[in-house]
Design a protein around this motif. Structure first.
Motif, short mmCIF file in Angstrom:
data_model
loop_
_atom_site.label_atom_id
_atom_site.label_comp_id
_atom_site.label_asym_id
_atom_site.label_seq_id
_atom_site.Cartn_x
_atom_site.Cartn_y
_atom_site.Cartn_z
N ALA A 2 1.27 4.54 0.41
CA ALA A 2 0.62 4.28 1.06
C ALA A 2 0.36 2.36 1.68
CB ALA A 2 -0.99 3.90 -0.07
N ASP A 3 -0.52 1.59 2.48
CA ASP A 3 0.20 0.59 2.92
C ASP A 3 -0.99 -1.22 1.89
OD1 ASP A 3 -1.65 1.25 4.22
OD2 ASP A 3 -0.86 0.85 5.95
N VAL A 4 -1.68 0.15 0.76
CA VAL A 4 -2.21 -1.78 0.09
C VAL A 4 -1.95 -0.77 -1.12
CG1 VAL A 4 -4.67 -1.49 -0.48
CG2 VAL A 4 -4.35 -0.11 1.78
N ASP A 5 -2.36 -2.37 -1.68
CA ASP A 5 -1.36 -2.89 -3.23
C ASP A 5 -2.32 -2.74 -3.54
OD1 ASP A 5 1.39 -2.49 -2.79
OD2 ASP A 5 1.00 -4.88 -1.84
N TYR A 37 -8.36 8.88 -7.46
CA TYR A 37 -6.99 8.37 -7.53
C TYR A 37 -6.48 8.13 -9.04
CZ TYR A 37 -8.32 4.60 -3.34
OH TYR A 37 -8.61 3.77 -2.90
N PHE A 38 -5.49 8.52 -9.07
CA PHE A 38 -5.32 9.24 -10.91
C PHE A 38 -3.82 7.92 -10.71
CE2 PHE A 38 -6.27 12.33 -8.56
CZ PHE A 38 -7.85 13.28 -8.88
N ARG A 39 -3.65 7.74 -11.54
CA ARG A 39 -2.35 7.05 -12.52
C ARG A 39 -1.68 7.09 -13.39
NH1 ARG A 39 -6.05 1.06 -13.41
NH2 ARG A 39 -6.93 1.67 -15.86
N SER A 66 -3.20 15.78 2.02
CA SER A 66 -2.70 14.67 2.01
C SER A 66 -3.32 14.10 1.07
CB SER A 66 -3.16 14.43 3.36
OG SER A 66 -4.40 14.42 3.11
N GLY A 67 -2.19 13.55 0.93
CA GLY A 67 -2.34 12.11 -0.63
C GLY A 67 -1.65 11.28 -0.02
N ALA A 68 -1.75 10.21 -0.78
CA ALA A 68 -0.57 9.23 -0.97
C ALA A 68 -0.31 8.61 -1.87
CB ALA A 68 -1.98 7.97 -0.77
N LEU A 82 0.59 4.78 -9.10
CA LEU A 82 -0.98 5.29 -8.61
C LEU A 82 -0.61 6.07 -7.16
CD1 LEU A 82 -4.02 4.49 -8.42
CD2 LEU A 82 -3.89 3.01 -6.86
N LEU A 83 -1.73 7.62 -7.17
CA LEU A 83 -1.80 8.43 -6.82
C LEU A 83 -3.30 8.37 -6.25
CD1 LEU A 83 -0.20 11.10 -8.39
CD2 LEU A 83 1.32 9.68 -6.88
N SER A 84 -3.54 8.64 -4.87
CA SER A 84 -4.73 9.24 -4.24
C SER A 84 -4.61 10.73 -3.08
CB SER A 84 -5.12 7.70 -3.38
OG SER A 84 -4.28 6.97 -2.41
#
Length: 97
Positions: A2-5, A37-39, A66-68, A82-84
């Motif tokens: 993913a491209d968001v921090d 979201y899962f962390r 799909s996910g990130a 972090l997974l989403s």
């Protein structure tokens, strides 16, 4: 990737789950609801914890969902992964409470 921090403070805890060595389901504090979201925290160099993250990732993204995977961040001396997954795929992951 993913491209968001994100940071730990961007989220609030929804629930914890002991599967895969324990992880948290979290949601963005800004109220966004289109993504789940899962962390999971890991100790750098602990191969067994990294294996659990890989198992969790494979479970979330099974059957071609799909996910990130977001960039790893640090909080309270631990590394957090972090997974989403998009909301429309959440119930297909098997993680729905």
């Amino acid at each position: 990737m993913a491209d968001v921090d994100y940071s730990h403070q961007d989220f609030e805890l929804v629930r914890t789950d002991e599967r895969f060595g324990g992880f948290e389901e979290v949601k963005l504090k800004d109220g966004s609801t289109h993504t789940r979201y899962f962390r999971k925290s890991v100790t750098p160099g602990d191969v067994s914890e990294l294996d659990k993250v890989s198992e969790l990732e494979a479970y979330i993204m099974k059957d071609g969902l799909s996910g990130a995977v977001h960039p790893i961040y640090e909080h309270d001396g631990r590394k957090w992964i972090l997974l989403s997954v998009p909301e429309e795929h959440f119930h297909k992951t098997g993680l729905a409470a």
